[in-house]
Design a protein around this motif. Structure first.
Motif, PDB file in Angstrom:
ATOM      1  N   ALA A  62      -3.898 -15.038  12.329  1.00 34.50           N
ATOM      2  CA  ALA A  62      -2.571 -15.102  11.717  1.00 34.50           C
ATOM      3  C   ALA A  62      -2.166 -13.743  11.149  1.00 34.50           C
ATOM      4  O   ALA A  62      -1.031 -13.281  11.353  1.00 34.50           O
ATOM      5  CB  ALA A  62      -2.553 -16.167  10.620  1.00 34.50           C
ATOM      6  N   VAL A  63      -3.077 -13.088  10.431  1.00 36.26           N
ATOM      7  CA  VAL A  63      -2.725 -11.779   9.876  1.00 36.26           C
ATOM      8  C   VAL A  63      -2.629 -10.727  10.971  1.00 36.26           C
ATOM      9  O   VAL A  63      -1.869  -9.755  10.859  1.00 36.26           O
ATOM     10  CB  VAL A  63      -3.724 -11.346   8.787  1.00 36.26           C
ATOM     11  CG1 VAL A  63      -3.628 -12.278   7.581  1.00 36.26           C
ATOM     12  CG2 VAL A  63      -5.147 -11.276   9.301  1.00 36.26           C
ATOM     13  N   THR A  64      -3.371 -10.932  12.070  1.00 37.55           N
ATOM     14  CA  THR A  64      -3.238 -10.020  13.215  1.00 37.55           C
ATOM     15  C   THR A  64      -1.860 -10.152  13.839  1.00 37.55           C
ATOM     16  O   THR A  64      -1.230  -9.150  14.223  1.00 37.55           O
ATOM     17  CB  THR A  64      -4.328 -10.303  14.258  1.00 37.55           C
ATOM     18  OG1 THR A  64      -5.615 -10.167  13.651  1.00 37.55           O
ATOM     19  CG2 THR A  64      -4.226  -9.334  15.427  1.00 37.55           C
ATOM     20  N   LEU A  65      -1.366 -11.381  13.956  1.00 38.43           N
ATOM     21  CA  LEU A  65      -0.021 -11.607  14.470  1.00 38.43           C
ATOM     22  C   LEU A  65       1.013 -10.943  13.568  1.00 38.43           C
ATOM     23  O   LEU A  65       1.968 -10.311  14.054  1.00 38.43           O
ATOM     24  CB  LEU A  65       0.251 -13.104  14.583  1.00 38.43           C
ATOM     25  CG  LEU A  65       1.667 -13.499  15.038  1.00 38.43           C
ATOM     26  CD1 LEU A  65       1.962 -12.952  16.427  1.00 38.43           C
ATOM     27  CD2 LEU A  65       1.828 -15.015  15.008  1.00 38.43           C
ATOM     28  N   LEU A  66       0.837 -11.062  12.262  1.00 37.32           N
ATOM     29  CA  LEU A  66       1.743 -10.391  11.329  1.00 37.32           C
ATOM     30  C   LEU A  66       1.697  -8.872  11.537  1.00 37.32           C
ATOM     31  O   LEU A  66       2.744  -8.212  11.596  1.00 37.32           O
ATOM     32  CB  LEU A  66       1.355 -10.736   9.890  1.00 37.32           C
ATOM     33  CG  LEU A  66       2.105  -9.977   8.788  1.00 37.32           C
ATOM     34  CD1 LEU A  66       3.592 -10.309   8.836  1.00 37.32           C
ATOM     35  CD2 LEU A  66       1.516 -10.297   7.419  1.00 37.32           C
ATOM     36  N   GLY A  67       0.484  -8.326  11.665  1.00 37.11           N
ATOM     37  CA  GLY A  67       0.347  -6.896  11.909  1.00 37.11           C
ATOM     38  C   GLY A  67       1.023  -6.481  13.201  1.00 37.11           C
ATOM     39  O   GLY A  67       1.633  -5.414  13.290  1.00 37.11           O
ATOM     40  N   ALA A  68       0.936  -7.329  14.238  1.00 41.06           N
ATOM     41  CA  ALA A  68       1.568  -7.014  15.521  1.00 41.06           C
ATOM     42  C   ALA A  68       3.084  -6.975  15.389  1.00 41.06           C
ATOM     43  O   ALA A  68       3.745  -6.078  15.936  1.00 41.06           O
ATOM     44  CB  ALA A  68       1.143  -8.043  16.568  1.00 41.06           C
ATOM     45  N   ILE A  69       3.654  -7.920  14.663  1.00 42.89           N
ATOM     46  CA  ILE A  69       5.116  -7.947  14.485  1.00 42.89           C
ATOM     47  C   ILE A  69       5.586  -6.681  13.774  1.00 42.89           C
ATOM     48  O   ILE A  69       6.562  -6.034  14.188  1.00 42.89           O
ATOM     49  CB  ILE A  69       5.527  -9.204  13.700  1.00 42.89           C
ATOM     50  CG1 ILE A  69       5.251 -10.453  14.534  1.00 42.89           C
ATOM     51  CG2 ILE A  69       6.996  -9.139  13.305  1.00 42.89           C
ATOM     52  CD1 ILE A  69       5.406 -11.749  13.761  1.00 42.89           C
ATOM     53  N   LEU A  70       4.890  -6.308  12.703  1.00 48.46           N
ATOM     54  CA  LEU A  70       5.297  -5.133  11.927  1.00 48.46           C
ATOM     55  C   LEU A  70       5.119  -3.841  12.709  1.00 48.46           C
ATOM     56  O   LEU A  70       5.822  -2.858  12.448  1.00 48.46           O
ATOM     57  CB  LEU A  70       4.495  -5.075  10.625  1.00 48.46           C
ATOM     58  CG  LEU A  70       4.740  -6.223   9.641  1.00 48.46           C
ATOM     59  CD1 LEU A  70       3.801  -6.106   8.441  1.00 48.46           C
ATOM     60  CD2 LEU A  70       6.191  -6.229   9.176  1.00 48.46           C
ATOM     61  N   ALA A 189      -2.587  -5.145   7.356  1.00 50.62           N
ATOM     62  CA  ALA A 189      -1.435  -5.445   8.202  1.00 50.62           C
ATOM     63  C   ALA A 189      -0.136  -4.994   7.566  1.00 50.62           C
ATOM     64  O   ALA A 189       0.775  -4.535   8.267  1.00 50.62           O
ATOM     65  CB  ALA A 189      -1.381  -6.946   8.497  1.00 50.62           C
ATOM     66  N   ILE A 190      -0.015  -5.097   6.238  1.00 51.73           N
ATOM     67  CA  ILE A 190       1.261  -4.812   5.579  1.00 51.73           C
ATOM     68  C   ILE A 190       1.299  -3.442   4.925  1.00 51.73           C
ATOM     69  O   ILE A 190       2.336  -3.066   4.365  1.00 51.73           O
ATOM     70  CB  ILE A 190       1.595  -5.896   4.526  1.00 51.73           C
ATOM     71  CG1 ILE A 190       0.644  -5.812   3.329  1.00 51.73           C
ATOM     72  CG2 ILE A 190       1.586  -7.282   5.142  1.00 51.73           C
ATOM     73  CD1 ILE A 190       1.063  -6.688   2.151  1.00 51.73           C
ATOM     74  N   ASP A 191       0.221  -2.680   4.988  1.00 52.89           N
ATOM     75  CA  ASP A 191       0.253  -1.356   4.348  1.00 52.89           C
ATOM     76  C   ASP A 191       1.085  -0.379   5.173  1.00 52.89           C
ATOM     77  O   ASP A 191       0.935  -0.284   6.399  1.00 52.89           O
ATOM     78  CB  ASP A 191      -1.147  -0.798   4.171  1.00 52.89           C
ATOM     79  CG  ASP A 191      -1.094   0.601   3.569  1.00 52.89           C
ATOM     80  OD1 ASP A 191      -0.710   0.725   2.389  1.00 52.89           O
ATOM     81  OD2 ASP A 191      -1.380   1.572   4.300  1.00 52.89           O
ATOM     82  N   GLY A 192       1.927   0.385   4.487  1.00 55.08           N
ATOM     83  CA  GLY A 192       2.842   1.279   5.173  1.00 55.08           C
ATOM     84  C   GLY A 192       2.183   2.402   5.932  1.00 55.08           C
ATOM     85  O   GLY A 192       2.615   2.761   7.036  1.00 55.08           O
ATOM     86  N   HIS A 193       1.145   2.975   5.358  1.00 54.97           N
ATOM     87  CA  HIS A 193       0.463   4.067   6.050  1.00 54.97           C
ATOM     88  C   HIS A 193      -0.158   3.568   7.347  1.00 54.97           C
ATOM     89  O   HIS A 193      -0.055   4.216   8.399  1.00 54.97           O
ATOM     90  CB  HIS A 193      -0.612   4.656   5.138  1.00 54.97           C
ATOM     91  CG  HIS A 193      -1.268   5.868   5.690  1.00 54.97           C
ATOM     92  ND1 HIS A 193      -2.622   5.985   5.818  1.00 54.97           N
ATOM     93  CD2 HIS A 193      -0.753   7.029   6.159  1.00 54.97           C
ATOM     94  CE1 HIS A 193      -2.915   7.169   6.347  1.00 54.97           C
ATOM     95  NE2 HIS A 193      -1.798   7.821   6.558  1.00 54.97           N
ATOM     96  N   ALA A 194      -0.785   2.395   7.300  1.00 54.64           N
ATOM     97  CA  ALA A 194      -1.368   1.811   8.509  1.00 54.64           C
ATOM     98  C   ALA A 194      -0.283   1.456   9.517  1.00 54.64           C
ATOM     99  O   ALA A 194      -0.477   1.610  10.733  1.00 54.64           O
ATOM    100  CB  ALA A 194      -2.196   0.582   8.152  1.00 54.64           C
ATOM    101  N   ILE A 195       0.865   0.988   9.042  1.00 55.41           N
ATOM    102  CA  ILE A 195       1.963   0.650   9.943  1.00 55.41           C
ATOM    103  C   ILE A 195       2.495   1.903  10.632  1.00 55.41           C
ATOM    104  O   ILE A 195       2.663   1.936  11.858  1.00 55.41           O
ATOM    105  CB  ILE A 195       3.087  -0.075   9.172  1.00 55.41           C
ATOM    106  CG1 ILE A 195       2.621  -1.477   8.734  1.00 55.41           C
ATOM    107  CG2 ILE A 195       4.354  -0.169  10.015  1.00 55.41           C
ATOM    108  CD1 ILE A 195       3.580  -2.186   7.810  1.00 55.41           C
ATOM    109  N   VAL A 196       2.772   2.949   9.856  1.00 55.61           N
ATOM    110  CA  VAL A 196       3.312   4.176  10.442  1.00 55.61           C
ATOM    111  C   VAL A 196       2.347   4.769  11.456  1.00 55.61           C
ATOM    112  O   VAL A 196       2.748   5.170  12.558  1.00 55.61           O
ATOM    113  CB  VAL A 196       3.632   5.201   9.334  1.00 55.61           C
ATOM    114  CG1 VAL A 196       3.938   6.572   9.945  1.00 55.61           C
ATOM    115  CG2 VAL A 196       4.808   4.729   8.497  1.00 55.61           C
TER     116      VAL A 196
END
Length: 552
Positions: A62-70, A189-196
Motif C-alpha cells: 500500500a505504501v509502495t503504491l502511494l510512493g508510485a503515485i507521488l 514514500a512521502i518525503d520530499g527529498h526522496a520524491i524529487v
C-alpha cells in the motif's frame, strides 16, 4: 524496546485483577485495562493466518503504491533537462547507441529538449562516474524514446518506488513488526527529498537503491550466520569435542549478495566503496560477538584471522567483478574516453608492469584521472552545501526554476513560479536527525543490534563526506543514506508506540501522538508537493515554502 511481532496474539482489551487481589481490596476495583480498543479491534481483524499474511504484504504494498503515485504523477513535466540531467540523460542516450558516452556539440540541451536527440558525436566524452547508472537511465529511453521526457526519468522513478517497498520490507524484518515496516515505507514514500530524487534523471536515486539492497543482504546475513554458528556449536557439543576457534563459514550467500550489490552501487558512483569497507568490518564484528555469545574461547582472533580473511575472499572478488562488468561497453568498443590513451597521448608502462595489456593500462589511467578530478573539484556553485549542514537541511538544491508572466502560467496570477527543490519533508527530516543523535546515545547505553546496524548505514553513508568539506558537493547526495535516517526515526516511533500490553491510557495516548505526527508529516507533503514537482504557484505561496532563508 517492546515491539510485538504480527504473529503474536493481541493483548485483551481489559484484564481483570486476580481474585486474591480483589479479596484484599475493599472496593473490588478491577486492574487497569491493557492495550487500546484499537489493539483489540486490530487483533480481531487479524484473527486468522490468512489475514495476517495479507497484512504482511498489504501494508508494504500500500505504501509502495502511494510512493508510485507521488513519483509518477506528471513525471514528464518539465519537458526540459533539469540540473545534472544535462550530463546523465544525454550520456545515457549516447551510451545506448555507441557503447560509450559520446561528446555533444555546444547548445545540445536546447536541441535535445526540442526532440533533436541524435546530435552526439563518435568522440568519447570525459565522464566522472561509472556507467551503470547511465545504462539504467538508458533503459527508460530505450522503451519510451529520448524525445519523451518521461523516458528520461522513468528508470530513476522505478528505482525510487522499489526503494519504498524495500525499506518497508527491511523495516518489517529489522523490527519484527509489519506496522513499523509500513510506517518506515510510508515516511520514505512521502518525503520530499526522496520524491524529487525519484523524479529527475540523476544517478543518486539509483545509487541509493543498490546500497539499500546491500544493507538488506547484510541484515539477512546476520541472522543466517548466527544460525549456522549455533548449529555448529550444537553439533560440536553433541560429539563431545571441545570448541576452540570455531568454524570458518565459507558459504555466506547473503554476504556475497551484499558484495555484489555494493559493487553495482560503486558502478553508479564510487561512494559505494565505503559501504563495502564499512559493512565488511561490521561483518567481522558481528562474527566476533556471535562467537563470544555461543561460548567460543578465542572469539576475537577467530573472527579476525579465520572468518575475517574468509569474508575478504568472499566479498572482494565479487565486488570487483560486479563493478568491472558494467564497463563492458568501454572495453569492447574503441571510442571511449582514454580508450587508446597508451597508444596515442600517453606512454605504455615499462619495467615490471610492461606486460599489462594496454587496455588495462588505459582503464587504470582513466580511473586515476577520474579520482583526481573528484577529489579536487572546488569550482564554486550557488547550491553547494557543506556536509556539516546536511543533517539539518540548511541548503537544499534547486533543480529547476521557471518563471512565467502575463497570466499564462496557470496559477491564477500574472506571475507564476515552477520549482523543483530537493528539500525534504521538514517534519520527517528534522525528526530523523534528532532520532540519529538519540540512537547514538541509546547504542552506548543499551547496545541493541538494530540500533548498531542502522547507525552503521549512517556511518558509511555520511561520515566519509566529512573528509571532503572543501569540495563542491550538494545536499542531494544525502539520498544515499536517507533510508537509514528513516529507519532510525521508525525505531524511535516504535519506542513511542510501546507495547499492546501497556496500560490503556498510556497506549492510547501513544497511538494518538504517533497518529498526529504521521498526519502532520502528510500535511507537510501536501503543502510542499508543488515545489517538489514544478507545479506553477504564485509568488506569495512560493515564499511560504522558504522556512529558512538559506532555502531560497
Amino acid at each position: 524496546m517492546s515491539l510485538a511481532t504480527d504473529s503474536e496474539p493481541p493483548a485483551p482489551a481489559g484484564i481483570d485483577a486476580p481474585a486474591h487481589a480483589e479479596a484484599h481490596s475493599a472496593g473490588h476495583h478491577a486492574a487497569e485495562p491493557r492495550g487500546s480498543r484499537l489493539d483489540a479491534w486490530w487483533g480481531r481483524l487479524l484473527s486468522t493466518p490468512g489475514r495476517q499474511r495479507a497484512w504482511r504484504w498489504g501494508g508494504p504494498l500500500a505504501v509502495t503504491l502511494l510512493g508510485a503515485i507521488l513519483r509518477l504523477w506528471n513525471l514528464a513535466d518539465p519537458h526540459s533537462l533539469v540540473f545534472d540531467e544535462t550530463f546523465y540523460v544525454k550520456d545515457a542516450w549516447s551510451l545506448l547507441h555507441l557503447g560509450f558516452e559520446g561528446a555533444w556539440p555546444s547548445g545540445a540541451d536546447t536541441s535535445f529538449n526540442a526532440g533533436d536527440v541524435n546530435t552526439y558525436t563518435n568522440t568519447g566524452s570525459y565522464v566522472v562516474h561509472p556507467p551503470l547508472g547511465k545504462w539504467i537511465i538508458a533503459l527508460g529511453m530505450a522503451v519510451f524514446g529520448a524525445e519523451n521526457s518521461f523516458g528520461w526519468r522513468i528508470s530513476v522513478a522505478v528505482c525510487g518506488i522499489l526503494a519504498v517497498l524495500l525499506i518497508a520490507m527491511i523495516g518489517t524484518k529489522l523490527f519484527k513488526s509489519t506496522l513499523l515496516g509500513t510506517i518506515a515505507g510510508f515516511l520514505f514514500a512521502i518525503d520530499g527529498h526522496a520524491i524529487v530524487m525519484s523524479r529527475v534523471g540523476l544517478l543518486d536515486g539509483i545509487l541509493m537503491l543498490f546500497l539499500l539492497l546491500g544493507f538488506g543482504a547484510i541484515l539477512l546475513d546476520r541472522e543466517w550466520h548466527l544460525r549456522r554458528l549455533t548449529e555448529w556449536m550444537v553439533a560440536r557439543e553433541a560429539e563431545g569435542r571441545e570448541p576452540t576457534w570455531g568454524p570458518t563459514l565459507w558459504w555466506r550467500p547473503w554476504l556475497m549478495a551484499a558484495a555484489v550489490a555494493f559493487g553495482l552501487a560503486s558502478a553508479v558512483k564510487w561512494s559505494g566503496l565505503f559501504f563495502l569497507i564499512g559493512f565488511g568490518l561490521y561483518s567481522v564484528l558481528v562474527d566476533a560477538l556471535a562467537r563470544r555469545r555461543v561460548g567460543l574461547p578465542f572469539w576475537i582472533s577467530a573472527a579476525i584471522l579465520k572468518q575475517g580473511v574468509a569474508n575478504v575472499v568472499l566479498m572482494v572478488p565479487l565486488y570487483l567483478a560486479s563493478y568491472l562488468v558494467t564497463w563492458i561497453g568501454w572495453f569492447t568498443t574503441a571510442g571511449g574516453y582514454y580508450r587508446n590513451w597508451a597508444q596515442t597521448d600517453g606512454q605504455p608502462w615499462t619495467g615490471t608492469l610492461s606486460w599489462v595489456p594496454l587496455v588495462i593500462q588505459n582503464f587504470w589511467h582513466f580511473e586515476v584521472s577520474v579520482y583526481n578530478f573528484n577529489v579536487n573539484e572546488h569550482d564554486p556553485h550557488p547550491y553547494a552545501s557543506n556536509p556539516l549542514t546536511w543533517l539539518f537541511m540548511i541548503r537544499p538544491t534547486q533543480m529547476y526554476v521557471n518563471t512565467t508572466t502575463g497570466g499564462t502560467g496557470g496559477c491564477g496570477e500574472d506571475t507564476c513560479y515552477a520549482n523543483i527543490t530537493s528539500v525534504g519533508n521538514a517534519a520527517i527530516w528534522w525528526a530523523a536527525t534528532a532520532a540519529m543523535f538519540y540512537l547514538v546515545y541509546r547504542l552506548i547505553r543499551k547496545r541493541e543490534w538494530q540500533v548498531g546496524l542502522i547507525l552503521m548505514g549512517m556511518v558509511v553513508g555520511y561520515l566519509p563526506w566529512l573528509m571532503y568539506i572543501n569540495r563542491t558537493i550538494f545536499q542531494f547526495y544525502t539520498i544515499a543514506f536517507e533510508p537509514y535516517m528513516i529507519l532510525g526515526l521508525t525505531f524511535v516511533i516504535g519506542l513511542a508506540l510501546g507495547s499492546r500490553d501497556d496500560p490503556r491510557r498510556k497506549r492510547t495516548a501513544a497511538l494518538i501522538v504517533v497518529a498526529a505526527y504521521l498526519i502532520l508529516a502528510s500535511l507537510v507533503t501536501v503543502f510542499f508537493y508543488p515545489v517538489w514537482t514544478a507545479q506553477p504557484i504564485p509568488g506569495w505561496l512560493l515564499t511560504l515554502h522558504y522556512w529558512l532563508p538559506s532555502w531560497r
